[in-house]
Write a protein that holds these residues in place. Structure first.
Motif, PDB file in Angstrom:
ATOM      1  N   ASN A   1       6.732   3.921  12.495  1.00 41.24           N
ATOM      2  CA  ASN A   1       5.993   2.671  12.267  1.00 41.24           C
ATOM      3  C   ASN A   1       4.491   2.892  12.456  1.00 41.24           C
ATOM      4  O   ASN A   1       3.672   2.374  11.685  1.00 41.24           O
ATOM      5  N   GLU A   2       4.157   3.660  13.493  1.00 39.19           N
ATOM      6  CA  GLU A   2       2.737   3.956  13.732  1.00 39.19           C
ATOM      7  C   GLU A   2       2.163   4.786  12.588  1.00 39.19           C
ATOM      8  O   GLU A   2       1.025   4.551  12.145  1.00 39.19           O
ATOM      9  N   LEU A   3       2.959   5.759  12.107  1.00 33.78           N
ATOM     10  CA  LEU A   3       2.501   6.600  10.995  1.00 33.78           C
ATOM     11  C   LEU A   3       2.336   5.762   9.727  1.00 33.78           C
ATOM     12  O   LEU A   3       1.349   5.917   8.999  1.00 33.78           O
ATOM     13  N   ASP A   4       3.302   4.868   9.463  1.00 36.99           N
ATOM     14  CA  ASP A   4       3.196   3.978   8.297  1.00 36.99           C
ATOM     15  C   ASP A   4       1.940   3.122   8.380  1.00 36.99           C
ATOM     16  O   ASP A   4       1.224   2.941   7.384  1.00 36.99           O
ATOM     17  N   ALA A   5       1.705   2.594   9.585  1.00 35.05           N
ATOM     18  CA  ALA A   5       0.526   1.743   9.770  1.00 35.05           C
ATOM     19  C   ALA A   5      -0.758   2.539   9.535  1.00 35.05           C
ATOM     20  O   ALA A   5      -1.707   2.044   8.907  1.00 35.05           O
ATOM     21  N   PHE A   6      -0.778   3.786  10.024  1.00 36.89           N
ATOM     22  CA  PHE A   6      -1.958   4.628   9.834  1.00 36.89           C
ATOM     23  C   PHE A   6      -2.183   4.924   8.350  1.00 36.89           C
ATOM     24  O   PHE A   6      -3.305   4.807   7.837  1.00 36.89           O
TER      25      PHE A   6
ATOM     26  N   HIS B   1      -5.998   2.006   2.506  1.00 40.80           N
ATOM     27  CA  HIS B   1      -6.827   0.839   2.181  1.00 40.80           C
ATOM     28  C   HIS B   1      -8.307   1.127   2.430  1.00 40.80           C
ATOM     29  O   HIS B   1      -9.169   0.763   1.621  1.00 40.80           O
ATOM     30  N   ASP B   2      -8.579   1.790   3.559  1.00 37.46           N
ATOM     31  CA  ASP B   2      -9.982   2.066   3.907  1.00 37.46           C
ATOM     32  C   ASP B   2     -10.618   3.035   2.908  1.00 37.46           C
ATOM     33  O   ASP B   2     -11.819   2.952   2.608  1.00 37.46           O
ATOM     34  N   LEU B   3      -9.812   3.970   2.396  1.00 35.43           N
ATOM     35  CA  LEU B   3     -10.350   4.944   1.446  1.00 35.43           C
ATOM     36  C   LEU B   3     -10.580   4.350   0.056  1.00 35.43           C
ATOM     37  O   LEU B   3     -11.390   4.862  -0.713  1.00 35.43           O
ATOM     38  N   LYS B   4      -9.868   3.294  -0.248  1.00 33.44           N
ATOM     39  CA  LYS B   4     -10.000   2.712  -1.585  1.00 33.44           C
ATOM     40  C   LYS B   4     -11.381   2.105  -1.812  1.00 33.44           C
ATOM     41  O   LYS B   4     -11.891   2.093  -2.936  1.00 33.44           O
ATOM     42  N   GLY B   5     -12.011   1.610  -0.739  1.00 29.30           N
ATOM     43  CA  GLY B   5     -13.355   1.027  -0.877  1.00 29.30           C
ATOM     44  C   GLY B   5     -14.378   2.060  -1.337  1.00 29.30           C
ATOM     45  O   GLY B   5     -14.999   1.903  -2.402  1.00 29.30           O
ATOM     46  N   PRO B   6     -14.566   3.137  -0.571  1.00 26.76           N
ATOM     47  CA  PRO B   6     -15.500   4.183  -1.016  1.00 26.76           C
ATOM     48  C   PRO B   6     -15.115   4.779  -2.374  1.00 26.76           C
ATOM     49  O   PRO B   6     -15.987   5.111  -3.180  1.00 26.76           O
ATOM     50  N   LEU B   7     -13.816   4.919  -2.619  1.00 25.63           N
ATOM     51  CA  LEU B   7     -13.368   5.484  -3.888  1.00 25.63           C
ATOM     52  C   LEU B   7     -13.755   4.572  -5.055  1.00 25.63           C
ATOM     53  O   LEU B   7     -14.199   5.048  -6.114  1.00 25.63           O
ATOM     54  N   ALA B   8     -13.590   3.265  -4.848  1.00 25.65           N
ATOM     55  CA  ALA B   8     -13.986   2.316  -5.897  1.00 25.65           C
ATOM     56  C   ALA B   8     -15.484   2.439  -6.184  1.00 25.65           C
ATOM     57  O   ALA B   8     -15.928   2.344  -7.335  1.00 25.65           O
ATOM     58  N   SER B   9     -16.280   2.660  -5.131  1.00 24.46           N
ATOM     59  CA  SER B   9     -17.731   2.830  -5.312  1.00 24.46           C
ATOM     60  C   SER B   9     -18.030   4.083  -6.128  1.00 24.46           C
ATOM     61  O   SER B   9     -18.886   4.077  -7.025  1.00 24.46           O
TER      62      SER B   9
ATOM     63  N   ILE C   1      -2.846   8.301  -6.117  1.00 22.77           N
ATOM     64  CA  ILE C   1      -2.177   8.751  -4.889  1.00 22.77           C
ATOM     65  C   ILE C   1      -2.262   7.683  -3.808  1.00 22.77           C
ATOM     66  O   ILE C   1      -1.271   7.372  -3.123  1.00 22.77           O
ATOM     67  N   LEU C   2      -3.448   7.080  -3.642  1.00 24.71           N
ATOM     68  CA  LEU C   2      -3.629   6.041  -2.618  1.00 24.71           C
ATOM     69  C   LEU C   2      -2.745   4.831  -2.906  1.00 24.71           C
ATOM     70  O   LEU C   2      -2.123   4.262  -1.999  1.00 24.71           O
ATOM     71  N   LEU C   3      -2.676   4.441  -4.177  1.00 29.80           N
ATOM     72  CA  LEU C   3      -1.821   3.302  -4.545  1.00 29.80           C
ATOM     73  C   LEU C   3      -0.355   3.602  -4.259  1.00 29.80           C
ATOM     74  O   LEU C   3       0.385   2.739  -3.753  1.00 29.80           O
ATOM     75  N   ASP C   4       0.055   4.835  -4.554  1.00 35.10           N
ATOM     76  CA  ASP C   4       1.445   5.207  -4.293  1.00 35.10           C
ATOM     77  C   ASP C   4       1.737   5.270  -2.795  1.00 35.10           C
ATOM     78  O   ASP C   4       2.820   4.872  -2.346  1.00 35.10           O
ATOM     79  N   LEU C   5       0.797   5.777  -2.003  1.00 38.01           N
ATOM     80  CA  LEU C   5       0.985   5.798  -0.547  1.00 38.01           C
ATOM     81  C   LEU C   5       1.095   4.388   0.006  1.00 38.01           C
ATOM     82  O   LEU C   5       1.908   4.114   0.896  1.00 38.01           O
ATOM     83  N   ILE C   6       0.300   3.486  -0.516  1.00 37.33           N
ATOM     84  CA  ILE C   6       0.385   2.093  -0.099  1.00 37.33           C
ATOM     85  C   ILE C   6       1.743   1.516  -0.472  1.00 37.33           C
ATOM     86  O   ILE C   6       2.367   0.781   0.307  1.00 37.33           O
ATOM     87  N   ASP C   7       2.238   1.885  -1.670  1.00 40.22           N
ATOM     88  CA  ASP C   7       3.561   1.422  -2.098  1.00 40.22           C
ATOM     89  C   ASP C   7       4.658   1.931  -1.168  1.00 40.22           C
ATOM     90  O   ASP C   7       5.581   1.197  -0.811  1.00 40.22           O
TER      91      ASP C   7
END
Length: 457
Positions: free
Chosen positions: A223-228, A234-242, A276-282
């Motif tokens: 659960n902790e790993l999933d949360a991380f 999510h945090d990486l998607k912001g800079p990536l979008a930029s 990859i980030l979207l799939d990890l979120i999924d």
């Protein structure tokens, strides 16, 4: 004739002998005393030994009593050879001792109850597991020494099943006599007589506290790993979008061909990272998600998925065929169902065979007793035989031409399992791939419709 056979004598040899002569010497004093008791009018039943003519001592059962024979007092002896019976009894005692030792020495607790769930037998291990004595449990219902506020209702439900002769296996959290909390695995089954009549229940109790605590710690870590992973993605998607946005702007303003080539490479890599980030979120969303069940219009959902994927390179050359066999609505989790079709159809597009004149992706559905059986089939590149066992593993990519994350089929498998379904993959290199998955009915009306359809067929 039977007496002659027993003593290995003829009638002439046997007639006229004193009874004491037919008894082994070691037993004669005892036999004489028995005879005197008989003379006083008592009846007797004893087990002793008879002495045959060849000197063999034969175990016998003797019933004796006084009778009147033609006006004269006489003794009547009924003597049976019990050699085979004693052998059987000895074998039975040996067997009983063997199984009693097995029951008492086994690490698991053993409980035997009658049809009213009253405890008839417990072994020593059961006492050790619960910290109770046999007297604390014998004559009582199992719920009296296993139940607490947390598990009482659960135990009552299982007792109802036991009385119906239904076997169970379940985990139970209980408190020992000293207050310690332990976890046990209960496996119970009915036991019957030779005619099949139910006599009660036999239950095996295994202490699984260590295993359960390890599982709980592992679950907490997961659960902790999933949360991380979820937060980091999510945090990486912001800079990536930029980066993606700035790359798009740079491509509009810069004219240098060499620089544009670099920006195209950056854009390609960022798009892959975004996938990859979207799939990890999924993945984390599926693991943490609470199922939402609602009617899903299958045709509309599949068409929406196909339309969302038509922007993929060379997808315009692929024909999509949908055959749902009249199934319009299916109760399931819309998000998970969409994710399954999204990944399967995207895979079929990614791995289509450019050399085939008519590449296609076929999506079909049919009813079965277990649920709806879906298939996503294509005539693409196919998967080499040695790679097929790995296709559902995390980050596995079976083809170097793929730009995906390697999580697509892993997400598909997790989603199907979350919906209590099952799936399999069939593929042949150069021919194509078919993924078949079955999702159970979640709505009684759908089960009724399926039963009617099966009956009509």
């Amino acid at each position: 004739a039977a007496a002659c056979e027993l003593y290995r004598m003829t009638l002439d040899e046997l007639a006229g002998r004193k009874h004491i002569e037919l008894v082994p010497e070691a037993y004669r004093d005892w036999a004489q005393q028995q005879y005197q008791d008989l003379a006083q009018g008592n009846t007797a039943y004893v087990e002793s030994f008879a002495l045959s003519a060849n000197g063999a001592e034969i175990p016998v059962e003797i019933r004796a009593g006084r009778i009147n024979l033609e006006g004269q007092p006489a003794m009547l002896f009924h003597i049976s050879n019990i050699q085979e019976r004693l052998k059987s009894e000895a074998a039975l005692r040996q067997s009983e001792q063997k199984y009693r030792t097995l029951v008492e020495k086994m690490n698991e607790g053993l409980v035997l109850t009658n049809t009213e769930d009253i405890t008839l037998f417990v072994n020593d291990s059961m006492c050790n597991i619960l910290g109770l004595t046999k007297e604390d449990m014998l004559g009582k219902k199992t719920s009296e020494y296993l139940a607490n506020e947390e598990n009482r209702e659960h135990l009552i439900q299982k007792e109802v099943l036991r009385k119906k002769g239904i076997s169970n296996q379940y985990e139970l959290k209980i408190k020992r006599q000293n207050g310690d909390t332990i976890w046990v695995l209960v496996t119970d089954a009915p036991y019957t007589d030779s005619d099949g009549n139910m006599l009660g229940t036999i239950a095996i109790i295994t202490d699984i506290t260590d295993r359960k605590l390890t599982e709980l710690k592992l679950q907490e870590s997961n659960n902790e790993l999933d949360a991380f992973v979820y937060k980091a993605s999510h945090d990486l998607k912001g800079p990536l979008a930029s980066i993606i946005g700035l790359t798009n702007i740079a491509k509009e303003e810069i004219q240098d061909p060499r620089a544009l080539e670099y920006f195209e490479m950056i854009q390609k890599s960022t798009r892959r990272l975004d996938t990859i980030l979207l799939d990890l979120i999924d993945v984390t969303r599926i693991n943490k998600a609470t199922l939402e069940s609602k009617p899903v219009h299958l045709q509309s959902l599949i068409e929406e998925v196909i339309n969302s994927l038509k922007h993929q390179p060379k997808s315009e050359h692929i024909a999509f065929h949908i055959n749902l066999n009249g199934i319009q609505s299916f109760t399931s989790d819309p998000k998970l169902l969409r994710s399954i079709f999204q990944n399967l159809i995207a895979n079929s597009i990614n791995y289509h065979d450019e050399h085939k004149a008519e590449p296609y992706v076929g999506i079909s559905a049919r009813r079965s007793e277990e649920g709806i059986v879906f298939q996503v089939a294509d005539n693409g590149l196919g998967i080499p035989k040695k790679l097929r066992p790995k296709v559902f593993e995390m980050f596995f990519r079976g083809n170097t031409r793929s730009n995906g994350s390697g999580l697509g089929l892993y997400i598909v498998k997790n989603s199907i399992e979350k919906l209590k379904g099952s799936c399999k993959l069939d593929s042949e290199e150069g021919v194509g791939t078919t993924v078949t998955f079955t999702l159970p009915y979640l709505h009684k009306q759908e089960e009724a419709s399926e039963a009617v359809e099966v009956a009509e067929n």
